[in-house]
Enzyme design. Structure first.
Site, PDB file in Angstrom:
ATOM      1  N   SER A  16      -1.837  27.549  19.790  1.00  9.83           N
ATOM      2  CA  SER A  16      -2.696  26.949  18.762  1.00  9.83           C
ATOM      3  C   SER A  16      -1.858  26.163  17.748  1.00  9.83           C
ATOM      4  CB  SER A  16      -3.558  28.014  18.077  1.00  9.83           C
ATOM      5  OG  SER A  16      -2.777  28.899  17.327  1.00  9.83           O
ATOM      6  N   ARG A  68      22.216  35.402  27.219  1.00 11.32           N
ATOM      7  CA  ARG A  68      21.645  34.493  26.217  1.00 11.32           C
ATOM      8  C   ARG A  68      22.260  33.100  26.302  1.00 11.32           C
ATOM      9  NH1 ARG A  68      20.617  35.480  20.713  1.00 11.32           N
ATOM     10  NH2 ARG A  68      19.584  37.372  21.419  1.00 11.32           N
ATOM     11  N   MET A  93       8.536  33.356  22.616  1.00  6.09           N
ATOM     12  CA  MET A  93       8.868  34.780  22.512  1.00  6.09           C
ATOM     13  C   MET A  93      10.278  35.100  23.009  1.00  6.09           C
ATOM     14  SD  MET A  93       6.296  35.924  20.968  1.00  6.09           S
ATOM     15  CE  MET A  93       6.369  37.710  21.108  1.00  6.09           C
ATOM     16  N   ASN A 110      10.953  27.356  13.075  1.00  2.00           N
ATOM     17  CA  ASN A 110      10.093  28.422  13.610  1.00  2.00           C
ATOM     18  C   ASN A 110       8.962  28.671  12.621  1.00  2.00           C
ATOM     19  OD1 ASN A 110       9.287  30.591  15.359  1.00  2.00           O
ATOM     20  ND2 ASN A 110      10.182  32.026  13.892  1.00  2.00           N
ATOM     21  N   HIS A 112       6.413  31.795  11.364  1.00  2.00           N
ATOM     22  CA  HIS A 112       6.336  33.257  11.432  1.00  2.00           C
ATOM     23  C   HIS A 112       5.119  33.727  10.630  1.00  2.00           C
ATOM     24  CE1 HIS A 112       7.823  37.322  11.869  1.00  2.00           C
ATOM     25  NE2 HIS A 112       7.580  37.508  10.575  1.00  2.00           N
ATOM     26  N   ASP A 144      18.273  30.247  12.357  1.00  2.00           N
ATOM     27  CA  ASP A 144      19.707  30.487  12.428  1.00  2.00           C
ATOM     28  C   ASP A 144      19.939  31.567  13.479  1.00  2.00           C
ATOM     29  OD1 ASP A 144      19.049  32.880  11.233  1.00  2.00           O
ATOM     30  OD2 ASP A 144      20.004  32.434   9.305  1.00  2.00           O
ATOM     31  N   GLU A 145      21.099  32.208  13.450  1.00  2.00           N
ATOM     32  CA  GLU A 145      21.402  33.130  14.545  1.00  2.00           C
ATOM     33  C   GLU A 145      20.744  34.494  14.392  1.00  2.00           C
ATOM     34  OE1 GLU A 145      25.573  32.998  15.521  1.00  2.00           O
ATOM     35  OE2 GLU A 145      25.570  30.815  15.276  1.00  2.00           O
ATOM     36  N   GLY A 146      20.092  34.742  13.261  1.00  2.00           N
ATOM     37  CA  GLY A 146      19.398  36.017  13.080  1.00  2.00           C
ATOM     38  C   GLY A 146      17.951  35.937  13.530  1.00  2.00           C
TER      39      GLY A 146
HETATM   40  C1  GRF Z   1       1.849  32.454  15.574  1.00  2.00           C
HETATM   41  O1  GRF Z   1       1.130  33.383  14.823  1.00  2.00           O
HETATM   42  C2  GRF Z   1       3.228  32.312  15.032  1.00  2.00           C
HETATM   43  O2  GRF Z   1       3.327  32.612  13.679  1.00  2.00           O
HETATM   44  C3  GRF Z   1       4.021  33.304  15.832  1.00  2.00           C
HETATM   45  O3  GRF Z   1       3.435  33.302  17.109  1.00  2.00           O
HETATM   46  C4  GRF Z   1       2.075  32.932  17.000  1.00  2.00           C
HETATM   47  C5  GRF Z   1       1.847  31.845  17.998  1.00  2.00           C
HETATM   48  O4  GRF Z   1       0.480  31.541  18.140  1.00  2.00           O
HETATM   49  N1  GRF Z   1       5.410  32.932  15.861  1.00  2.00           N
HETATM   50  P1  GRF Z   1       0.041  30.257  18.959  1.00  2.00           P
HETATM   51  O5  GRF Z   1       0.600  30.386  20.373  1.00  2.00           O
HETATM   52  O6  GRF Z   1       0.574  29.050  18.268  1.00  2.00           O
HETATM   53  O7  GRF Z   1      -1.448  30.294  18.973  1.00  2.00           O
END
Ligand code: GRF
Length: 219
Positions: A16, A68, A93, A110, A112, A144-146
């Site tokens: 999404s 990795r 993921m 990213n 989050h 970053d790397e974390g």
């Molecule tokens: C989102 O909530 C994002 O914050 C997290 O993973 C989810 C991805 O959702 N990293 P989508 O695949 O973009 O619908």
């Protein structure tokens, strides 16, 4: 069109947030466009969204990719032909490592589903709800790397209601994610982001004002 910033969007699921970036890219004045969508999982809805938008897709499975560093190499090799300027992780993921980050010096972003630095890692919405916070939200940050530790580019806050479940809070946060990610990409693509140590500074243009609207108290 061609001088717009080229984005690689990395996904693993429904996409999404990818859709929000595709929709933003469809506006000619948006300063970036999605050049490629990469998934580590075949058959996900995000890949279908990319195909519908006419964007090239690649699948780089992580199983059997080795360590990795080897997986980083495989990702870089798959993305390089598309010459991305910026990389957007959007529900991807897998963790990316130093080899990957070095390959994209203009930035790997990213999104989050929490107000970092609270609740990094998996199940952030559930952890925030169980902790009892009254405000949560989402964060766009440089990788970053974390794990979810990089400098914060933009945040949007949402209330946590007494009746919330993980699903209702997730939905409220995702609605903000879909506004925040394109705005954050716009800031970076337009070169409006300055830096002072860990602090990313958004300048004073109209895009920054739009970000301020999503960040109560900053406008
Ligand atoms: C989102 O909530 C994002 O914050 C997290 O993973 C989810 C991805 O959702 N990293 P989508 O695949 O973009 O619908």
């Amino acid at each position: 069109m061609n001088n717009r910033c080229a984005l690689a969007v990395l996904v693993s699921g429904s996409g999404s947030n990818l859709q929000a970036l595709l929709d933003a890219s469809a506006v000619p004045t948006f300063p970036a466009h999605v050049a490629v969508v990469l998934s580590n999982v075949p058959g996900v809805l995000a890949l279908e969204r990319a195909r519908t938008a006419g964007v090239p897709t690649v699948v780089v499975p992580h199983q059997g990719a080795g360590d990795r560093g080897s997986y980083d190499e495989a990702l870089v090799a798959a993305l390089t032909p598309f010459q991305p300027d910026l990389v957007c992780l959007a529900g991807f993921m897998r963790l990316v490592g130093p080899r990957f980050l070095r390959a994209f010096p203009r930035g790997v972003l990213n999104i989050h589903p929490a107000l970092l630095p609270s609740f990094p890692g998996l199940h952030a919405v559930r952890k925030a709800l169980e902790h009892g916070v009254k405000v949560s939200g989402c964060t766009v940050h440089l990788v970053d790397e974390g794990t979810d530790t990089g400098p914060i580019l933009a945040q949007a806050a949402v209330p946590v209601l007494d009746a919330d479940t993980e699903a209702t809070l997730s939905a409220r946060i995702q609605a903000q994610e879909h506004r925040l990610y394109p705005l954050a990409v716009r800031l970076l693509a337009m070169g409006l982001v300055g830096r002072a140590g860990r602090r990313l500074l958004g300048g004073s243009g109209p895009e920054s004002s739009a970000l301020a609207l999503l960040n109560p108290g900053t406008g």
